[in-house]
Design a protein around this motif. Structure first.
Motif, PDB file in Angstrom:
ATOM      1  N   GLY A 130     -21.500   3.243  38.109  1.00 31.95           N
ATOM      2  CA  GLY A 130     -21.945   4.618  37.957  1.00 31.95           C
ATOM      3  C   GLY A 130     -21.668   5.232  36.604  1.00 31.95           C
ATOM      4  N   LYS A 131     -21.144   4.440  35.662  1.00 34.79           N
ATOM      5  CA  LYS A 131     -20.815   4.963  34.344  1.00 34.79           C
ATOM      6  C   LYS A 131     -21.680   4.294  33.276  1.00 34.79           C
ATOM      7  CE  LYS A 131     -15.981   5.962  35.524  1.00 34.79           C
ATOM      8  NZ  LYS A 131     -14.557   5.735  35.165  1.00 34.79           N
ATOM      9  N   SER A 132     -21.900   5.034  32.172  1.00 32.50           N
ATOM     10  CA  SER A 132     -22.687   4.490  31.069  1.00 32.50           C
ATOM     11  C   SER A 132     -21.940   3.334  30.409  1.00 32.50           C
ATOM     12  CB  SER A 132     -22.980   5.577  30.042  1.00 32.50           C
ATOM     13  OG  SER A 132     -23.760   6.617  30.621  1.00 32.50           O
ATOM     14  N   ILE A 133     -22.699   2.435  29.802  1.00 28.40           N
ATOM     15  CA  ILE A 133     -22.140   1.249  29.167  1.00 28.40           C
ATOM     16  C   ILE A 133     -22.166   1.421  27.653  1.00 28.40           C
ATOM     17  CG2 ILE A 133     -22.403  -1.238  28.836  1.00 28.40           C
ATOM     18  CD1 ILE A 133     -23.765  -1.331  31.578  1.00 28.40           C
ATOM     19  N   ASP A 134     -21.018   1.236  27.034  1.00 26.72           N
ATOM     20  CA  ASP A 134     -20.922   1.285  25.574  1.00 26.72           C
ATOM     21  C   ASP A 134     -21.099  -0.143  25.055  1.00 26.72           C
ATOM     22  OD1 ASP A 134     -20.483   1.871  22.950  1.00 26.72           O
ATOM     23  OD2 ASP A 134     -18.375   2.439  23.180  1.00 26.72           O
ATOM     24  N   ALA A 135     -22.275  -0.453  24.520  1.00 25.08           N
ATOM     25  CA  ALA A 135     -22.617  -1.823  24.151  1.00 25.08           C
ATOM     26  C   ALA A 135     -22.339  -2.085  22.678  1.00 25.08           C
ATOM     27  CB  ALA A 135     -24.084  -2.099  24.454  1.00 25.08           C
ATOM     28  N   GLN A 136     -21.796  -3.268  22.406  1.00 24.44           N
ATOM     29  CA  GLN A 136     -21.656  -3.752  21.038  1.00 24.44           C
ATOM     30  C   GLN A 136     -22.903  -4.523  20.603  1.00 24.44           C
ATOM     31  OE1 GLN A 136     -18.609  -1.913  20.073  1.00 24.44           O
ATOM     32  NE2 GLN A 136     -18.614  -3.718  18.787  1.00 24.44           N
ATOM     33  N   ALA A 137     -23.465  -5.312  21.528  1.00 23.61           N
ATOM     34  CA  ALA A 137     -24.662  -6.099  21.230  1.00 23.61           C
ATOM     35  C   ALA A 137     -25.358  -6.412  22.542  1.00 23.61           C
ATOM     36  CB  ALA A 137     -24.304  -7.385  20.493  1.00 23.61           C
ATOM     37  N   ILE A 138     -26.691  -6.630  22.469  1.00 24.81           N
ATOM     38  CA  ILE A 138     -27.472  -6.989  23.652  1.00 24.81           C
ATOM     39  C   ILE A 138     -28.453  -8.088  23.281  1.00 24.81           C
ATOM     40  CG2 ILE A 138     -27.273  -4.729  24.764  1.00 24.81           C
ATOM     41  CD1 ILE A 138     -30.068  -4.075  23.746  1.00 24.81           C
ATOM     42  N   THR A 139     -28.789  -8.936  24.265  1.00 18.69           N
ATOM     43  CA  THR A 139     -29.799  -9.975  24.064  1.00 18.69           C
ATOM     44  C   THR A 139     -30.278 -10.436  25.428  1.00 18.69           C
ATOM     45  OG1 THR A 139     -30.300 -12.030  22.897  1.00 18.69           O
ATOM     46  CG2 THR A 139     -28.218 -11.941  24.067  1.00 18.69           C
ATOM     47  N   TRP A 140     -31.464 -11.053  25.473  1.00 19.15           N
ATOM     48  CA  TRP A 140     -32.016 -11.610  26.707  1.00 19.15           C
ATOM     49  C   TRP A 140     -31.770 -13.108  26.741  1.00 19.15           C
ATOM     50  CZ3 TRP A 140     -33.904  -8.802  30.696  1.00 19.15           C
ATOM     51  CH2 TRP A 140     -34.238  -7.466  30.444  1.00 19.15           C
TER      52      TRP A 140
END
Length: 741
Positions: free
Chosen positions: A473-483
């Motif tokens: 239920g909380k927002s995600i603080d992302a450093q990096a994303i990829t598929w």
């Protein structure tokens, strides 16, 4: 024209060859930078033994320890030979020494005469080869067995430079220019040359000369000599050593190392020009170590490494036709090929920022960057901007998502033939998020777009409204994303990896377990792996339920800074301060580090008693010390030391120490038996070394020892019983007397 093209191709091939003769390497001083290093070896714990003109040193990857010899007349250590669990060594005075543990002692050799040039062990006997004699001693008692004279040597002048077993015979090369078969007593003159060292290479006997430009290298086979020319045309410097390692012959000299691969040739590779080298050694992990005079150790990591571009870059991205784009410190972008040739340069006149982000768009043959948009092949910027781009995603229909410092925008496909617009103000773009963006990723199969901002991670399919991906239920603080395989991988600022499928977080992996902070700087996914660049080096995985693999051969090596990387098939292109490094990730799963536990000591006494293999400490011992030594020659140092203290009644908790720690100090322990367990742990790959144990006992005070009071209790009970029995017998006697009366 064909001849000119062929000539240019040959020239480029020569340039390419000369540019890559010296392998990727580091200089490791090991606190011995000013010393002359003679020889190298490795002990059973993985530590490097280094023989120098100042004595014998042992290097564990962190620091060097000087091993002091007793009874020696010269501190130089010129040779090292492994013997069971110890090492044999020679010094500059021709003495034989033996290393056991930390003690280096001189071995007396009764009946020995002559000097020591070579050591070998044959059929459990020590063979000492000198300039005139070959002497055999039995092991392990070092008793004289026999001695023979090397044929054709003379007391005053002619001596043997080197002896080698070649096939069924022992061969010697003399300073008179003769090649002698010791067993047959035959001698042949080497044509117009004087050999110094003999080696067997490619099923041939190779005769290495004493000087680089004076005599040629010869091979000898079936009674015939063949010349392969001198190692150098000029600069008559001395040859110091020659060794065969694997399928390569290394000739070490005062002017670098000459390398023959697979067979002898007239043009060997020439490494480390101008550096005086003395020995070469391959450790258990496949790393190569080259000893020098006053330049420390040259370390060549295992694996295939190659510097394809030696310019200073900050970022890299693959381009068209096997080329690459590299962002520089001065705000320009260079395009280069795999040979390191610069093909083009791109500069934005109004933006002098460092080029830290780039993305090549095959759809439009354009290069997106934080300093502008460029048409590939045209060095002028198509659309200059001061906004920092963080990501680009081109959909199959031609529309574009941009992650910028001012938000995330969507630009529908333009019907115009002009270059793409929308990097700055445009009526066509759709502003999806207005806060600063961090990154963007596109699933090529489903055309689903994921983007991250300072407020969270979001996903969008087609023209549908975007949705936020949350965790509990909380927002995600992302450093990096990829598929990766239709799953979204998110590296969070809380040092976790999340696997997201259809907008739901299905798996979590903690990267900070027992390691502190671990920041993921960049992620790239291929069909087989997800690659991560972190502050601690390169890593990869293909299943979050399994261990994460670390690129051990490069992580943390001697100040190596990895700034960015790109992946093409199974090849890694890593931007470092030394240039762009190309390597193929192929390495074993074995641990390249170990832990050496020493004997437990205290501070109160010099010696302590043992009972049942446990050292006994008195109750008033204020400090118990367990010395240990971490060994990691590769310089990774990404592991930590974990330990736990157990008693017979209670299992202790696991605690952590840094890799640089040297001992565990214990104090204020209650009396009892203790077991301390240790192992090394890699928090990223979550692998660990075998558990090692140390046991000791803290004694009770004499008046608090349970056995003492038990003995006193038994003794008191005995006397009480004895007194009671005596009293009872006395009463019985009284009764007998009374009844008698």
């Amino acid at each position: 024209m064909k001849r000119v093209g062929l000539f240019l191709l040959c020239i480029l091939g020569v340039i390419r060859l000369n540019a890559q003769v010296t392998p990727y390497h580091y200089t490791i001083r090991a606190e011995l930078s000013a010393q002359l290093i003679y020889c190298l070896a490795q002990d059973s714990y993985g530590r490097l033994l280094i023989g120098t003109d100042e004595g014998l040193y042992r290097y564990n990857g962190f620091k060097s320890k000087h091993l002091i010899a007793s009874g020696n007349s010269s501190k130089e250590i010129t040779q090292l030979l492994a013997y069971e669990d110890s090492f044999l060594a020679t010094n500059g005075s021709g003495q034989l020494l033996q290393l056991k543990g930390d003690k280096l002692k001189v071995i007396n050799l009764p009946g020995f005469r002559g000097d020591i040039r070579q050591l070998s062990i044959v059929n459990k006997e020590l063979v000492i080869t000198g300039s005139k004699y070959i002497t055999v001693f039995s092991l392990p008692d070092f008793k004289w067995v026999n001695q023979e004279i090397i044929p054709y040597t003379e007391p005053e002048s002619t001596i043997a430079n080197h002896v080698l077993r070649y096939g069924e015979s022992r061969m010697a090369v003399l300073n008179s220019g003769e090649l002698v078969n010791i067993d047959e007593g035959e001698s042949r003159n080497i044509p117009n040359a004087t050999g110094k060292i003999l080696v067997t290479f490619g099923k041939q006997l190779v005769i290495i000369p004493s000087f680089l430009a004076e005599d040629p290298v010869y091979t000898y086979n079936d009674g015939l000599f063949r010349s392969w020319g001198t190692l150098l045309n000029k600069g008559n410097l001395r040859v110091n050593n020659a060794k065969v390692v694997g399928n390569q012959l290394f000739v070490l000299s005062e002017n670098g190392v000459f390398v023959y691969s697979n067979k002898i040739s007239k043009k060997p590779a020439h490494w480390f020009r101008g550096i005086a080298t003395t020995d070469i050694f391959k450790d258990k992990s496949g790393n190569m170590w080259i000893a020098t005079k006053g330049k420390g150790l040259l370390f060549i990591p295992s694996g295939q490494h190659e510097i394809i571009y030696d310019g200073t870059l900050l970022s890299i991205v693959p381009g068209p036709k096997g080329t690459f784009f590299g962002g520089t410190l001065n705000g320009s972008i260079v395009q280069f090929d795999r040979r390191g040739r610069e093909l083009n340069s791109y500069t934005s006149r109004i933006n002098n920022q460092e080029a830290v982000f780039m993305a090549y768009d095959l759809y439009s043959n354009q290069l997106f960057s934080n300093i502008g948009l460029f048409a590939v092949g045209n060095e002028k910027a198509v659309n200059r901007t001061n906004e920092a781009l963080k990501g680009v995603a081109r959909l199959a229909d031609g529309s574009v998502y941009l992650a910028k410092s001012t938000g995330v925008v969507y630009i529908p496909k333009s019907t115009k033939k002009t270059p793409l617009f929308g990097l700055t103000d445009s009526t066509k773009l759709q502003l999806l998020r207005s806060e600063p963006a961090k990154g963007i990723a596109l699933n090529q199969q489903s055309q689903e777009v994921a983007f991250s901002t300072v407020k969270g991670v979001f996903r969008r399919i087609g023209n549908e409204p975007y949705q936020e991906i949350t965790l509990n239920g909380k927002s995600i603080d992302a450093q990096a994303i990829t598929w990766f395989k239709n799953d979204l991988i998110i590296a969070t600022a809380q040092h976790e990896l999340l696997l997201v499928h259809n907008g739901r977080v299905l798996k979590r992996k903690d990267l900070s377990l027992n390691s502190g902070e671990l920041f993921v700087l960049k992620m790239i996914a291929t069909e087989e792996y997800v690659y991560l660049l972190t502050e601690k080096g390169m890593h990869r995985f293909n299943d979050l339920d399994k261990n994460i693999e670390g690129l051990k051969e490069l992580t943390g090596l001697e100040g190596l800074v990895m700034r960015d990387f790109a992946v093409v098939k199974d090849e890694l292109f890593i931007v470092t301060q030394r240039g762009v490094l190309l390597l193929t990730w192929k390495q074993s799963e074995t641990m390249n580090y170990s832990l050496v536990l020493s004997e437990i000591t205290g501070r109160k006494y010099d010696h302590y008693a043992y009972k049942d293999d446990r050292i006994q400490f008195p109750f008033d011992e204020k400090l118990i010390v367990i010395p240990f030594e971490c060994v990691d020659l590769s310089g990774n140092r990404q592991f930590i030391i974990r330990y736990a203290i157990h008693t017979k009644r209670e299992r202790g908790y696991w605690n952590a120490l840094p890799a640089s720690a040297e001992q565990l100090n214990l104090s204020h322990l209650n009396p009892g038996n203790y077991t301390v367990e240790f192992y090394l742990y890699d928090p990223v790959s979550q692998t660990k070394s075998p558990i090692q144990r140390k046991q000791f006992t803290v004694l009770y005070e004499w008046h608090n020892r349970p056995y003492l009071w038990w003995f006193i209790g038994v003794l008191v009970a005995f006397f009480v019983g004895l007194t009671w029995r005596w009293s009872l017998r006395r009463e019985r006697k009284k009764c007998v007397v009374v009844n008698g009366k």
